[in-house]
Design an enzyme around this catalytic site. Structure first.
Site, PDB file in Angstrom:
ATOM      1  N   HIS A  63       0.918  -1.256   0.003  1.00  0.00           N
ATOM      2  CA  HIS A  63      -0.028   0.120  -0.101  1.00  0.00           C
ATOM      3  C   HIS A  63       0.776   1.450   0.180  1.00  0.00           C
ATOM      4  CE1 HIS A  63      -2.761   3.058   2.273  1.00  0.00           C
ATOM      5  NE2 HIS A  63      -3.218   2.760   1.151  1.00  0.00           N
ATOM      6  N   HIS A  88      -7.587   8.630  -3.421  1.00  0.00           N
ATOM      7  CA  HIS A  88      -8.054   7.500  -3.894  1.00  0.00           C
ATOM      8  C   HIS A  88      -9.332   7.724  -4.767  1.00  0.00           C
ATOM      9  CE1 HIS A  88      -6.369   6.236  -0.092  1.00  0.00           C
ATOM     10  NE2 HIS A  88      -6.140   5.075  -0.666  1.00  0.00           N
ATOM     11  N   ARG A 169     -13.846  13.270  23.669  1.00  0.00           N
ATOM     12  CA  ARG A 169     -13.940  12.811  25.076  1.00  0.00           C
ATOM     13  C   ARG A 169     -15.136  14.066  25.597  1.00  0.00           C
ATOM     14  NH1 ARG A 169     -15.186  11.626  29.569  1.00  0.00           N
ATOM     15  NH2 ARG A 169     -13.826  11.277  31.382  1.00  0.00           N
ATOM     16  N   CYS A 216      -5.880  14.157  26.734  1.00  0.00           N
ATOM     17  CA  CYS A 216      -6.674  14.127  27.982  1.00  0.00           C
ATOM     18  C   CYS A 216      -5.754  13.589  29.219  1.00  0.00           C
ATOM     19  CB  CYS A 216      -7.660  12.956  28.143  1.00  0.00           C
ATOM     20  SG  CYS A 216      -8.693  12.464  29.210  1.00  0.00           S
ATOM     21  N   TYR A 356      -9.811  15.521  38.283  1.00  0.00           N
ATOM     22  CA  TYR A 356      -8.477  16.008  37.697  1.00  0.00           C
ATOM     23  C   TYR A 356      -7.526  16.549  38.864  1.00  0.00           C
ATOM     24  CZ  TYR A 356     -10.529  15.160  33.110  1.00  0.00           C
ATOM     25  OH  TYR A 356     -11.229  14.320  32.154  1.00  0.00           O
TER      26      TYR A 356
END
Ligand SMILES: Nc1nc2c(c(=O)[nH]1)N[C@H]1C(S)=C(S)[C@@H](COP(=O)(O)O)O[C@H]1N2
Ligand SMILES: [Mo]
Length: 508
Positions: A63, A88, A169, A216, A356
Site C-alpha cells: 500500500h 483514492h 472525550r 486527556c 482531575y
C-alpha cells in the site's frame, strides 16, 4: 478451516475476474459480520468498497500509504478513510483497476442498504438523539457520552491529526451548534458583563492560529491498570491529537471588552483581584485556568472557532472553544458560553472534585480517600513530558530474520518545552538508540505546544522484542520506567515508558 475454505473461494473468484468475466453474480455474497472477521489478525485481510468485497492480504504491504494505514480499514469499508485521503477518489487514479483483481465477493444486499440509508431513529426524549456521526476508525470506549480514541497508528503522521480522526472525550450529550449566531459573554466578579456572538468575534478581531497537541490527563490510563486498578476510562495512547486552531487570543478579547487600558490585560485583571479565568459551557461543564496562563502573551490561550481550517465540528466544541495550549484536555472547554474573570477556580467536579486532581500514590483504595478535601488539592493543569508509539503496534509480528525494526512515534514536552531527545530500546531498556526527530522542531522557545514526531531504526536480537521509549524535554523532566512511580487512583498523567512487545515469526 473456515478461513482456508474462504481463501480457496477467494482464489476461485479472482480467476473469474482474470478470465475477463466480471458479472457480479459470479461472486459469493458475504454479510458485514462475516467480512468483519477477516480483519487480518489471524489470516486474510478483507475490505469493502461500495458493495464489493476485496481480499487485500497481499496488497497490505504494498500500500503506497503504508501498511499501518490500510490496516485501519481491515474487515470494514475503505470509504470513511477515502473521505480523508481523497487521492483514492481522484479520477486520474483508476481505483477500480487496482481493486478488480482483488475482488472476492459482494456485500450482502440488506447490509449494504442499511449502511447507505443510515436512518438511526432516536426517541424524542433521548438526550443523545442529536449526537454527530463519528468515524469508524475511532476506538469507542463508551458511546454515550462519547469517549473514543484516535487511531494510534495515525498520530503524528500526518503531523496534524485529520479532524475526523481526533479523539473525542465528552461528559454529556453534544449540544446543538448555532454557528455564528452563538452568543457568549465575558464577565467579572464585580458585575461587568459584555455579550457578543461568534459573528462579532470574527468581524471585530483579526484571526490568529495556534498549533497544539491536546491530551486527556487520562491518556494511557489503561497502561497504569497493570500496576493497580484505577478509576476511569482505560485509555490507550490515543487520547491525544493535534490541530491547528484559529480564533482570537483570549487576552485580546478580554482587554477589549473589559479594560480601558487594552495593553496589559493580565495586570488589569490582577488589579481587579482576578486569579482565574473560568470557562462555562453549554453542556453544563466548567473549568478554569490561572490568569497568568489565560491572559499573558506567552500563554497563547485562544477563543477558537476553527479547527484545521474549518468551523470547529460539534464534537470538538463548535462553534466556540477555549484553547489552552500545553494544559490538560479538560481545561480546553468546548461549547463556551461564558468567560469569567474570578477570584476563585471554577465550581464543579472537573476543577474541584477528584476527577482531575494530583493525588499521591499511597492513596490506593476508596477508604484512603475518605475525608479528603479534594478542593484543597492542586488541579491538574500542565502535563508531564510524554511519548508514544504510532508503529509498530503491540503484538505486531516481526519476521524472525529481520535484524532491526523501524519504530515511529510522537513526543510532547511538558508545558510548552521543546523535545530535545527521544530514545528507543528493543530489549526493554538495556540498550538504547537515539531516534531522529522529525516534525515539530521549529516551534517557538517555551511554546512548543505541539508534538515532535520521531523515528528510529532499532537493532533487534534473536529473542523476544520489547520496545520501550523515553523522551526528554528541555526542562529535564524524565519519564519513569514503569507506571508504579506515578500511579494514582484516578489514573492521571501516566507518562511511563510506552511498551510494545512484538511477536517473532517465520511466516509474515
Ligand atoms: N464543555 C466541555 N468541554 C470539554 C469536555 C466536556 O465534556 N465538555 N471534555 C474535556 C476533556 S476531559 C477533554 S480531554 C477534552 C477533549 O476534547 P476533544 O473531544 O475535542 O478531543 O475536552 C475537554 N473539554
Ligand atoms: Mo480529559
Amino acid at each position: 478451516m473456515l478461513l482456508s475454505a474462504l481463501r480457496r473461494g477467494a482464489i476461485r473468484a479472482t480467476c473469474v475476474v482474470a478470465g475477463g468475466v466480471s458479472l457480479s453474480e459470479e461472486y459469493p455474497v458475504f454479510t458485514r459480520e462475516e467480512i468483519s472477521k477477516r480483519d487480518g489478525k489471524r489470516g486474510a485481510t478483507w475490505v469493502t468498497y461500495k458493495d464489493q468485497v476485496y481480499d487485500i492480504t497481499e496488497f497490505v504491504n504494498a500500500h503506497p500509504g503504508g501498511a499501518q494505514k490500510i490496516k485501519l480499514a481491515a474487515g470494514a469499508s475503505v470509504e470513511p478513510f477515502w473521505r480523508i485521503y481523497k487521492q483514492h477518489l481522484d479520477p486520474a487514479v483508476d481505483i477500480q483497476e487496482i481493486l478488480a483483481p482483488m475482488r472476492v465477493g459482494t456485500l450482502d444486499a440488506s447490509d449494504f442498504a442499511k449502511e447507505t440509508t443510515m436512518t438511526k431513529e432516536k426517541k424524542e426524549d433521548d438526550p443523545y438523539r442529536d449526537e454527530p456521526e463519528r468515524h469508524p476508525a475511532l476506538t469507542v470506549h463508551t458511546a454515550e457520552p462519547c469517549n473514543a480514541e484516535a487511531p494510534v497508528a495515525m498520530l503524528g503522521d500526518p503531523y496534524i491529526t485529520p479532524t475526523e480522526l481526533w479523539y473525542v472525550r465528552n461528559h454529556h450529550p453534544v449540544p446543538l451548534d448555532d454557528g455564528d449566531a452563538h452568543k457568549f459573554s465575558v464577565t467579572t466578579d464585580n458585575g461587568a458583563e459584555v455579550s457578543l456572538s461568534v459573528a462579532d468575534l470574527k468581524k471585530n478581531y483579526s484571526k490568529t492560529t495556534v498549533t497544539a497537541t491536546m491530551q486527556c490527563s487520562g491518556n494511557r490510563r489503561g497502561h497504569m491498570n497493570q500496576y493497580g486498578k484505577t478509576s476511569g476510562t482505560a485509555w490507550g495512547s490515543g487520547a491525544a491529537s493535534t490541530a491547528e486552531w484559529a480564533g482570537v487570543p483570549l487576552r485580546v478579547v478580554v482587554a477589549d471588552l473589559l479594560f480601558k487600558d487594552k495593553s496589559a490585560p493580565l495586570t488589569a485583571a490582577k488589579a481587579l483581584g482576578a486569579k482565574h479565568v473560568i470557562f462555562e459551557a453549554k453542556d453544563d461543564m466548567q473549568a478554569s485556568v490561572p490568569v497568568e496562563k489565560a491572559l499573558s502573551e506567552l500563554g497563547d490561550c485562544m477563543l477558537a472557532y476553527e479547527m484545521n481550517g474549518q468551523p470547529i465540528p460539534r464534537d470538538h466544541g463548535g462553534p466556540l472553544r477555549a484553547i489552552v495550549p500545553g494544559y490538560a484536555g479538560v481545561r480546553n472547554v468546548k461549547w463556551v458560553q461564558r468567560v469569567k474573570l474570578s477570584s476563585d477556580e471554577a465550581e464543579g467536579a472537573w476543577q474541584r472534585g477528584m476527577n482531575y486532581k494530583a493525588m499521591p500514590s499511597h492513596w490506593r483504595t476508596k477508604q484512603d480517600l475518605q475525608g479528603v478535601d479534594f478542593s484543597a488539592l492542586p488541579s491538574i493543569h500542565e502535563l508531564p513530558v510524554q511519548c508514544a508509539f504510532s508503529s509498530p503496534a503491540p503484538g505486531d509480528a516481526l519476521p524472525i530474520d529481520e535484524d532491526s525494526v523501524e519504530v515511529k512515534g510522537w513526543a510532547l514536552g511538558s508545558a510548552g518545552r521543546s523535545i530535545h531527545r527521544v530514545e528507543v530500546s528493543a530489549d526493554g531498556g538495556e540498550t538504547w538508540v537515539e531516534a531522529d526527530l522529525e516534525e515539530g522542531l521549529d516551534q517557538p522557545y517555551g511554546r512548543a505546544w505541539a508534538w515532535t514526531t520521531w523515528s528510529a531504526e532499532v537493532p533487534v536480537g534473536e529473542g523476544p522484542v520489547e520496545l520501550v521509549a523515553r523522551a526528554h524535554d528541555l526542562g529535564g523532566g524524565a519519564m519513569p520506567r514503569t507506571p508504579a512511580d506515578v500511579w494514582n487512583i484516578r489514573g492521571l498523567n501516566n507518562n511511563s515508558w510506552p511498551v510494545a512487545r512484538l511477536e517473532r515469526s517465520n511466516n509474515v
